[in-house]
Design an enzyme around this catalytic site. Structure first.
Site, PDB file in Angstrom:
ATOM      1  N   ASP A 137       0.865  -1.199   0.045  1.00 13.53           N
ATOM      2  CA  ASP A 137      -0.049   0.052  -0.005  1.00 13.53           C
ATOM      3  C   ASP A 137       1.096   1.270  -0.177  1.00 13.53           C
ATOM      4  O   ASP A 137       2.034   1.430   0.832  1.00 13.53           O
ATOM      5  CB  ASP A 137      -0.747   0.087   1.318  1.00 13.53           C
ATOM      6  CG  ASP A 137      -1.872  -0.846   1.396  1.00 13.53           C
ATOM      7  OD1 ASP A 137      -2.141  -1.762   0.198  1.00 13.53           O
ATOM      8  OD2 ASP A 137      -2.759  -1.207   2.041  1.00 13.53           O
ATOM      9  N   ASP A 193     -15.132  -3.076  -1.316  1.00 12.26           N
ATOM     10  CA  ASP A 193     -14.642  -2.770  -0.035  1.00 12.26           C
ATOM     11  C   ASP A 193     -16.154  -2.606   0.876  1.00 12.26           C
ATOM     12  O   ASP A 193     -16.494  -1.656   0.581  1.00 12.26           O
ATOM     13  CB  ASP A 193     -13.504  -1.738  -0.140  1.00 12.26           C
ATOM     14  CG  ASP A 193     -12.699  -1.687  -1.010  1.00 12.26           C
ATOM     15  OD1 ASP A 193     -12.023  -3.001  -1.158  1.00 12.26           O
ATOM     16  OD2 ASP A 193     -12.130  -0.609  -1.391  1.00 12.26           O
TER      17      ASP A 193
END
Length: 239
Positions: free
Chosen positions: A8, A129
């Site tokens: 990330d 998500d």
């Protein structure tokens, strides 16, 4: 089943967030390309990249870090975060990204996802998500009324390669994968489903594999904190 180590990217560095909070970032490596090389050398067959800043701003922000990773490794890379139009999809695929992950735009503009799936079969992934079962977008800042299952069903026969289902409440928290919800989603659609969020150790890898319906799992903090050994995890999948 494929294990995807996560990189990330925030401000050019490799970080992990806690439940998606940008102010809860732990920096693990100032050199994302070096981190990518470590994962490739460990034997992981794919890398999972997210431009966290891009997800917030709706456009690519960490291009330099992504380019450095692509130059450093030969393993295929999938990338999400801020990819919101066909031009961005085309740019990343031309740059060497194997699969683009479309999250916010999957909710806002599903026709774009279908068009991309037709043009680039096998190279488009839908990122779903969810917080409390509801889809979260714009870098997880906004939560919609749409459920993860409702969104997933919109892309049946759309040519997408996979769905990555992230349980935000578990992401980065080392509390275990939401195996039940992920497996339920995988059984409800024909698209391969990849689990993301909450991996705490080898028990989670075994639990995901035991479902027989989940196609892969994204792993982040457990690898960085040493709670999950790469060789142990890869051997478990190969067994």
């Amino acid at each position: 089943m494929i294990l995807y180590p996560a990189i990330d990217l925030k401000e050019g560095r490799c970080v992990r967030l806690l439940r998606g909070a940008m102010d809860q970032a732990t920096v693990y490596n100032d050199d994302p390309a070096a981190q990518a090389q470590l994962f490739a050398q460990a034997g992981f067959p794919w890398l999972h990249l997210v431009d966290l800043d891009g997800a917030i701003h709706g456009r690519a922000v960490n291009q330099a870090a992504v380019a450095a990773i692509l130059a450093a490794v030969d393993v295929p890379v999938q990338l999400g975060g801020g990819i919101r139009d066909m031009a961005a999809i085309e740019r990343w695929l031309a740059a060497g990204i194997r699969r683009v992950i479309l999250g916010t735009v999957a909710l806002r503009d599903p026709d774009l996802v279908r068009a991309a799936g037709r043009l680039h079969p096998g190279r488009v992934v839908v990122g779903i998500d969810a917080r409390g079962g509801r889809v979260a977008v714009e870098g997880w800042v906004e939560t919609a009324e749409t459920t993860a299952l409702d969104l997933a069903r919109r892309f049946e026969d759309a040519g997408v390669a996979a769905i990555i289902y992230t349980d935000i409440d578990r992401d980065g928290a080392l509390v275990g994968v939401n195996v039940e919800a992920t497996a339920e989603l995988a059984r409800a659609v024909s698209i391969p489903v990849i689990a993301s969020g909450g991996v705490a150790g080898i028990a989670d890898i075994h639990a995901v594999k035991a479902t027989g319906v989940i196609a892969g799992v994204v792993v982040g903090r457990a690898l960085y904190d040493g709670r999950l050994a790469p060789d142990e995890a890869l051997q478990a999948l190969a067994a």
